[in-house]
Design an enzyme around this catalytic site. Structure first.
Site, PDB file in Angstrom:
ATOM      1  N   CYS A 232      -3.930   3.581  -4.428  1.00  0.00           N
ATOM      2  CA  CYS A 232      -2.589   4.195  -4.336  1.00  0.00           C
ATOM      3  C   CYS A 232      -2.114   4.443  -5.760  1.00  0.00           C
ATOM      4  O   CYS A 232      -1.107   3.902  -6.209  1.00  0.00           O
ATOM      5  CB  CYS A 232      -1.622   3.285  -3.590  1.00  0.00           C
ATOM      6  SG  CYS A 232      -2.175   2.744  -1.952  1.00  0.00           S
ATOM      7  N   ALA A 233      -2.854   5.279  -6.478  1.00  0.00           N
ATOM      8  CA  ALA A 233      -2.724   5.361  -7.939  1.00  0.00           C
ATOM      9  C   ALA A 233      -1.423   5.982  -8.411  1.00  0.00           C
ATOM     10  O   ALA A 233      -0.939   5.658  -9.499  1.00  0.00           O
ATOM     11  CB  ALA A 233      -3.908   6.143  -8.514  1.00  0.00           C
ATOM     12  N   GLY A 236      -0.649   6.889 -12.109  1.00  0.00           N
ATOM     13  CA  GLY A 236      -1.762   6.228 -12.773  1.00  0.00           C
ATOM     14  C   GLY A 236      -1.489   5.218 -13.851  1.00  0.00           C
ATOM     15  O   GLY A 236      -2.377   4.928 -14.650  1.00  0.00           O
ATOM     16  N   GLY A 237      -0.305   4.621 -13.891  1.00  0.00           N
ATOM     17  CA  GLY A 237      -0.026   3.619 -14.913  1.00  0.00           C
ATOM     18  C   GLY A 237      -1.028   2.479 -14.918  1.00  0.00           C
ATOM     19  O   GLY A 237      -1.494   2.036 -15.981  1.00  0.00           O
ATOM     20  N   LYS A 238      -1.401   2.010 -13.735  1.00  0.00           N
ATOM     21  CA  LYS A 238      -2.336   0.885 -13.644  1.00  0.00           C
ATOM     22  C   LYS A 238      -3.778   1.348 -13.855  1.00  0.00           C
ATOM     23  O   LYS A 238      -4.600   0.605 -14.392  1.00  0.00           O
ATOM     24  CB  LYS A 238      -2.160   0.161 -12.308  1.00  0.00           C
ATOM     25  CG  LYS A 238      -0.759  -0.459 -12.180  1.00  0.00           C
ATOM     26  CD  LYS A 238      -0.544  -1.120 -10.844  1.00  0.00           C
ATOM     27  CE  LYS A 238       0.888  -1.630 -10.733  1.00  0.00           C
ATOM     28  NZ  LYS A 238       1.897  -0.536 -10.670  1.00  0.00           N
ATOM     29  N   ASP A 256      -4.857   9.121  -4.369  1.00  0.00           N
ATOM     30  CA  ASP A 256      -3.493   9.195  -3.855  1.00  0.00           C
ATOM     31  C   ASP A 256      -3.416  10.346  -2.862  1.00  0.00           C
ATOM     32  O   ASP A 256      -4.216  11.287  -2.917  1.00  0.00           O
ATOM     33  CB  ASP A 256      -2.478   9.405  -4.987  1.00  0.00           C
ATOM     34  CG  ASP A 256      -1.102   8.883  -4.609  1.00  0.00           C
ATOM     35  OD1 ASP A 256      -0.793   7.725  -4.929  1.00  0.00           O
ATOM     36  OD2 ASP A 256      -0.333   9.625  -3.960  1.00  0.00           O
ATOM     37  N   ASP A 301      -2.088  -0.903  -4.670  1.00  0.00           N
ATOM     38  CA  ASP A 301      -0.695  -1.042  -5.105  1.00  0.00           C
ATOM     39  C   ASP A 301       0.140  -0.341  -4.038  1.00  0.00           C
ATOM     40  O   ASP A 301       0.492   0.826  -4.162  1.00  0.00           O
ATOM     41  CB  ASP A 301      -0.516  -0.401  -6.487  1.00  0.00           C
ATOM     42  CG  ASP A 301       0.870  -0.617  -7.058  1.00  0.00           C
ATOM     43  OD1 ASP A 301       1.597  -1.480  -6.528  1.00  0.00           O
ATOM     44  OD2 ASP A 301       1.239   0.093  -8.007  1.00  0.00           O
ATOM     45  N   CYS A 354       5.748  -4.020  -5.387  1.00  0.00           N
ATOM     46  CA  CYS A 354       6.897  -4.331  -6.238  1.00  0.00           C
ATOM     47  C   CYS A 354       8.067  -4.748  -5.350  1.00  0.00           C
ATOM     48  O   CYS A 354       9.214  -4.365  -5.581  1.00  0.00           O
ATOM     49  CB  CYS A 354       7.263  -3.167  -7.156  1.00  0.00           C
ATOM     50  SG  CYS A 354       7.558  -1.601  -6.319  1.00  0.00           S
TER      51      CYS A 354
END
Length: 404
Positions: A232-233, A236-238, A256, A301, A354
């Site tokens: 679940c990019a 793309g921070g992670k 995604d 995520d 989160c």
């Protein structure tokens, strides 16, 4: 502080869009800041911080002002007058602010501050849900923490630089930072600043990423040369953090359902010098099936309520509805069921959100492990991050291993 008419008008316009037209606060603020090129950093700071502050405390200020939604323009001025009065700002002689009952405002504030859902400015249903899931004492502390303005935290891009070198470069651009203990790649700004205009950012030396979010890449236990799926990019921070942890070696398939987010990831990856990321849009179940039992690591995520990031997205608590949370829990179960199939025997998976609600976190992991699809997995460890104890965003992450 002296109020300037054009800046206050911008705030009123922004509040109208956010409260009455259901626009996202961050997008509205971005547009407002472009309204007048003559505005300096202090002017833009006033608009952004005042708008977010009033959004954060909408219920409290609205009840003090004795106005109800949908807010007329006159009502928005009354809410603004409450904000200014409680901040100790002398009100100018403007017709919109005539007759502001300053003494009554302070009395109403004292009265309403005795009621948690008003004091912490939260919808009734959300206050009930939070206290039920976390317990009164924890929920009380968490609400208080989530109503604080988020610090600006950046992640050093170790593909291009290191922490000390980046700190030195930022000092040259008048931005001071401090290292954060137990967060190896994180730096926190001493004062808020528009870091996106720096040469260091343009050269891909860092990304803006909250400290809690930075924990996930380490939690996934990646090694150079592995095949990773970031399921679940988003933008793309992670994925970018994982690429740095892998020294650009191996493969990261960033997936995604929204292609426009993956286009943004492609742009960011180029700036970061991350060459081992392959964006892949999920257009059907076939996209996942092609990767069954192939990935060393899978990061999920998952979409969630976002309650852990209310510090930076205060309008989310007004946009959230109970039925959305019910539906997102079903989506989380489906994603765990389907995307876990990409993990190869002996591989590992992280489920992260989160959110701070156990029903989106521990309960989902427990339900998965008890399901047919989860019978080959075991829980290695999990981590609950609360804003009230960490000082950063609320997060949850669980590391699961698949049997050989």
């Amino acid at each position: 502080m002296r109020l300037h008419r054009n800046l206050v008008y911008a705030v009123i316009d922004g509040l109208n869009l956010i409260f009455n037209e259901d626009k996202y606060a961050d997008k509205v603020v971005q547009q407002l800041l472009k309204r007048d090129k003559r505005w300096g950093s202090r002017d833009r700071g006033f608009i952004a911080e005042t708008t977010y502050d009033i959004v954060r405390w909408k219920r409290l200020y609205g009840e003090i002002a004795e106005v109800k939604e949908p807010f007329s323009r006159e009502n928005l001025w009354r809410i603004f007058a409450v904000w200014a009065t409680l901040k100790g700002i002398q009100l100018p002689d403007w017709k919109q602010l005539e007759g502001t009952p300053s003494r009554r405002i302070k009395g109403r504030f004292d009265e309403l501050s005795k009621i948690r859902k008003c004091r912490e400015s939260i919808p009734d249903w959300l206050d009930d849900m939070g206290s039920k899931e976390l317990g009164e004492a924890t929920w009380e502390k968490e609400l208080k923490a989530l109503n604080q303005q988020a610090e600006v935290v950046i992640r050093v891009n170790t593909l291009k630089t290191n922490k000390k070198a980046l700190q030195a470069l930022l000092i040259d651009e008048d931005i001071a930072t401090i290292a954060i203990k137990n967060y190896p790649d994180a730096l926190q700004l001493k004062e808020r600043s528009n870091v996106f205009k720096t040469e260091a950012f343009k050269n891909g030396l860092f990304e803006v990423q909250d400290a809690s979010s930075q924990l996930i890449a380490d939690f996934l236990d990646v090694k150079p040369g592995m095949r990773i799926a970031d399921a679940c990019a988003g933008a793309g921070g992670k994925s970018l953090h994982l690429a740095a942890k892998m020294d650009n070696k191996g493969q990261i398939i960033a997936m995604d359902i929204y292609g426009f987010k993956l286009k943004e990831l492609k742009r960011r990856a180029k700036r970061n010098g991350a060459h081992n990321i392959e964006p892949r849009e999920i257009t059907s179940t076939k996209t996942i099936k092609k990767l069954h039992n192939q990935m060393d690591r899978v990061l999920i995520d998952a979409p969630c309520s976002g309650l852990g990031v209310l510090r930076r997205n205060p309008d989310a608590k007004w946009k959230l509805k109970p039925e959305f949370i019910d539906n997102i829990k079903k989506t989380q179960q489906e994603i765990l069921r389907d995307y876990s199939k990409m993990v190869k025997p002996g591989g590992k998976m992280v489920y992260a959100t989160c959110s701070i609600l156990p029903s989106e976190n521990q309960d989902q992991v427990k339900a998965f492990l008890q399901s047919e699809n989860g019978k080959d997995f075991g829980l290695v460890k999990d981590k609950k991050v609360l804003a009230s104890t960490s000082g950063f965003d609320g997060f949850y992450m669980a590391l699961l291993a698949k049997k050989q």
